[in-house]
Design a protein around this motif. Structure first.
Motif, short mmCIF file in Angstrom:
data_model
loop_
_atom_site.label_atom_id
_atom_site.label_comp_id
_atom_site.label_asym_id
_atom_site.label_seq_id
_atom_site.Cartn_x
_atom_site.Cartn_y
_atom_site.Cartn_z
N ARG A 2 0.85 -1.19 0.00
CA ARG A 2 0.00 0.00 0.00
C ARG A 2 0.89 1.24 0.00
O ARG A 2 1.74 1.41 0.88
CB ARG A 2 -0.91 0.00 1.23
CG ARG A 2 -2.01 1.07 1.23
CD ARG A 2 -2.98 0.77 2.37
NE ARG A 2 -4.13 1.65 2.33
CZ ARG A 2 -4.27 2.75 3.09
NH1 ARG A 2 -3.31 3.09 3.92
NH2 ARG A 2 -5.35 3.50 3.00
N ASP A 3 0.69 2.10 -1.00
CA ASP A 3 1.44 3.35 -1.10
C ASP A 3 0.52 4.51 -0.79
O ASP A 3 -0.63 4.56 -1.27
CB ASP A 3 2.02 3.53 -2.51
CG ASP A 3 3.06 2.47 -2.85
OD1 ASP A 3 3.80 2.07 -1.93
OD2 ASP A 3 3.10 2.03 -4.01
N PHE A 4 1.05 5.46 -0.03
CA PHE A 4 0.26 6.63 0.34
C PHE A 4 1.09 7.88 0.13
O PHE A 4 2.27 7.92 0.49
CB PHE A 4 -0.19 6.53 1.80
CG PHE A 4 -1.01 7.72 2.25
CD1 PHE A 4 -2.33 7.84 1.87
CD2 PHE A 4 -0.44 8.69 3.05
CE1 PHE A 4 -3.08 8.93 2.28
CE2 PHE A 4 -1.18 9.78 3.46
CZ PHE A 4 -2.51 9.90 3.07
N LEU A 5 0.49 8.91 -0.47
CA LEU A 5 1.20 10.14 -0.77
C LEU A 5 0.31 11.34 -0.45
O LEU A 5 -0.85 11.38 -0.84
CB LEU A 5 1.60 10.19 -2.25
CG LEU A 5 2.13 11.54 -2.78
CD1 LEU A 5 3.49 11.84 -2.16
CD2 LEU A 5 2.21 11.52 -4.29
N ASN A 6 0.87 12.30 0.26
CA ASN A 6 0.24 13.60 0.47
C ASN A 6 1.18 14.67 -0.07
O ASN A 6 2.38 14.64 0.23
CB ASN A 6 0.00 13.88 1.96
CG ASN A 6 -1.40 13.48 2.40
OD1 ASN A 6 -2.24 13.15 1.57
ND2 ASN A 6 -1.65 13.51 3.69
N SER A 43 -3.94 14.03 -2.36
CA SER A 43 -3.77 12.82 -1.56
C SER A 43 -4.01 11.62 -2.46
O SER A 43 -5.01 11.58 -3.19
CB SER A 43 -4.75 12.81 -0.38
OG SER A 43 -4.60 11.64 0.39
N LEU A 44 -3.08 10.65 -2.45
CA LEU A 44 -3.16 9.49 -3.35
C LEU A 44 -2.84 8.23 -2.56
O LEU A 44 -1.86 8.19 -1.80
CB LEU A 44 -2.20 9.66 -4.51
CG LEU A 44 -2.19 8.58 -5.61
CD1 LEU A 44 -1.81 9.19 -6.95
CD2 LEU A 44 -1.20 7.46 -5.25
N ASP A 53 -5.71 -6.93 -9.70
CA ASP A 53 -5.47 -5.62 -10.30
C ASP A 53 -5.30 -4.58 -9.18
O ASP A 53 -5.96 -4.67 -8.15
CB ASP A 53 -6.63 -5.22 -11.20
CG ASP A 53 -6.71 -6.09 -12.46
OD1 ASP A 53 -5.66 -6.60 -12.87
OD2 ASP A 53 -7.84 -6.24 -12.98
N PRO A 54 -4.43 -3.60 -9.38
CA PRO A 54 -4.24 -2.57 -8.35
C PRO A 54 -5.50 -1.72 -8.20
O PRO A 54 -6.28 -1.53 -9.15
CB PRO A 54 -3.07 -1.75 -8.89
CG PRO A 54 -3.07 -1.98 -10.36
CD PRO A 54 -3.54 -3.38 -10.56
N ASP A 225 -10.40 11.63 3.93
CA ASP A 225 -9.13 11.13 4.44
C ASP A 225 -8.91 9.74 3.85
O ASP A 225 -9.48 8.75 4.32
CB ASP A 225 -9.15 11.07 5.97
CG ASP A 225 -7.78 10.77 6.56
OD1 ASP A 225 -6.97 10.10 5.87
OD2 ASP A 225 -7.51 11.19 7.70
N LEU A 226 -8.09 9.66 2.79
CA LEU A 226 -7.89 8.38 2.12
C LEU A 226 -7.07 7.42 2.97
O LEU A 226 -7.24 6.20 2.87
CB LEU A 226 -7.18 8.60 0.78
CG LEU A 226 -7.95 9.41 -0.27
CD1 LEU A 226 -7.13 9.54 -1.55
CD2 LEU A 226 -9.30 8.77 -0.57
N GLN A 227 -6.16 7.95 3.78
CA GLN A 227 -5.31 7.07 4.59
C GLN A 227 -6.15 6.31 5.61
O GLN A 227 -5.95 5.11 5.82
CB GLN A 227 -4.24 7.88 5.30
CG GLN A 227 -3.24 7.02 6.07
CD GLN A 227 -2.13 7.84 6.67
OE1 GLN A 227 -2.24 9.04 6.86
NE2 GLN A 227 -1.02 7.18 6.99
#
Length: 463
Positions: A2-6, A43-44, A53-54, A225-227
């Motif tokens: 799991r990748d998280f980016l702000n 936010s991704l 599939d991702p 809040d995606l996280q």
């Protein structure tokens, strides 16, 4: 995996100034400020599992906000040791936000979800007038008093998208709907305080205050809040909180310039802002199984009380010339009824206590100094409706420093922080529904992040 980016690429600008001049029998001071900020935010989050599939989502927000302030203060003294000050202030604030959420489709591209497109603009026009008076009452008592009135108009323009089912065809369509409104508030404010000079080395101060809090415009507008996987609804019905504040303070000074101050305080709130259950935009209120949302809202009553201690001890009398020991300690209790359970609890994320001790030694007849400090704190948990979390340090934060006050005419300081190699501890409990639902299941998570020593070198000078 799991990748998280702000990410946020913010810029802001501020222009301010003041001008004081003689006017009639007193002085007039004019103050102006203009502030603007632009904050594009992304936010991704993406998740990849073997053989699948991702999946992923993005939350994009463009926030623009500004503030314009003009204030005039006229002060005069009709008698010796008697002074008046009349203040008039006008403020214009705004916040404008565009939001959109995208999801990763089967082709591996992020596709905008029509229902998430929204636009909101919040504006406030606020006017305030105050008059303050200061005079002595005898040789030992000084009295200060202020009374004022604050008037504000808050306007919100919001356009959202919602899914509507056609009763004839059964097909779902996305259509915009408007959630705009305008409200106004009139709030009294002011204080009365007195300072009693018990002796040449001790003062006692009392204060009674009626205050008005300011609203955070972001609380009017929902966010994602995606996280944590939590949608937070906005609340256009928020009202500014008000409070009564009570303080008594004792200050003791010593012949060697040491001092000790202790303040006891209590505050009673009306309409304090906290996280409450909210209806989601466009929800069908006739549906008993509709999804509930959460966001900021007003709670009728709350209170806090505590003590704040601050002291400085000069160490010359203890044989350490140029030595100084600083100590501070803050403790408070807070009480509010939980909006879900009704059970009394502390304020969400409230600072319960904080302590600091620092030592500095300016070596006599040299330009050198050295010292250390240590600090530690504890906060109450963050009480959401779907989770409870708490952030804490594992150990006290400790640092040392050395200083050269004439390094080529400048001040050089070398500081090493985090000698105890502390960790940031984060404890969280998730609920699969609102935590007041009978039989709700929960999952716990504990994270700890440690980081090494921090070296900081600074050069400073006054020109």
């Amino acid at each position: 995996m799991r990748d998280f980016l702000n990410s946020e690429d913010e810029w802001n600008t501020e222009i301010s100034g003041d001008y004081k001049f003689d006017f009639l029998d007193g002085e007039l001071k004019l103050i102006g400020l203009q502030y603007y900020e632009s904050s594009p935010f992304l936010s991704l989050v993406t998740t990849r599992r073997p053989g699948e599939d991702p999946t992923g989502s993005t939350f994009e927000r463009q926030a623009d906000e500004g503030e314009s302030i003009f204030r005039a203060e006229y002060s005069w003294s009709p008698k010796e040791d008697h002074s008046w000050e009349l203040g008039v202030e006008g403020v214009f604030n705004f916040l404008e936000i565009d939001d959109v959420v995208s999801q990763l489709n089967d082709q591996g591209e992020f596709e905008v979800i029509d229902e998430t497109i929204s636009f909101s603009r919040v504006e406030e026009k606020r006017a305030e007038t105050t008059i303050a008076y200061n005079r002595p009452l005898g040789d030992k008592i000084d009295l200060q008093a202020s009374v004022g009135l604050e008037y504000s108009e808050i306007t919100q323009e919001s356009t959202f998208r919602r899914t509507v089912t056609d009763p004839d065809t059964g097909l779902d369509t996305v259509e915009p709907f408007d959630a705009s409104q305008e409200r106004s508030f009139t709030r009294p404010k002011g204080f009365i305080s007195a300072s009693y000079k018990k002796s040449d080395s001790m003062d006692i101060r009392l204060k009674l205050e009626r205050g008005v809090g300011q609203l955070n415009f972001f609380s009017f507008i929902g966010s994602v809040d995606l996280q944590d996987g939590i949608d937070r609804a906005g609340n256009p019905d928020l009202v500014p909180p008000q409070f009564w504040n009570y303080e008594i303070e004792f200050e003791k000074r010593f012949e060697n310039n040491s001092q000790f101050t202790v303040q006891f305080f209590a505050r009673q709130f009306e309409d304090i802002v906290d996280t409450i259950p909210l209806e989601l935009p466009g929800a069908d209120l006739s549906d008993p199984n509709r999804e509930r949302g959460q966001g900021p809202g007003n709670i009728e009553e709350a209170e806090r009380y505590g003590v704040d201690i601050d002291s400085t001890i000069r160490l010359d009398d203890f044989g350490i010339k140029g030595g100084e020991l600083d100590f501070s300690f803050f403790y408070q209790e807070t009480k509010v009824d939980d909006p879900l359970t009704g059970v009394e609890r502390p304020f969400s994320g409230n600072s319960e206590w904080f302590s600091f001790v620092g030592y500095r030694h300016d070596i006599p007849e040299t330009d050198y100094a050295y010292g250390f400090f240590a600090e530690y704190f504890e906060d109450s948990p963050q009480f959401g409706l779907l989770q409870i979390s708490q952030f804490q340090w594992s150990d006290p934060f400790i640092g040392v420093f050395v200083e050269d006050k004439d390094f080529f005419g400048m001040n050089l300081e070398v500081r090493v922080n985090n000698l105890a190699n502390i960790g940031e501890k984060f404890d969280r409990t998730f609920f699969d529904d609102f935590r007041d639902v009978p039989g709700v299941t929960q999952t716990s998570e504990l994270r700890e992040r440690r980081f090494d020593q921090i070296l900081r070198i600074s050069l400073s000078d006054t020109f």
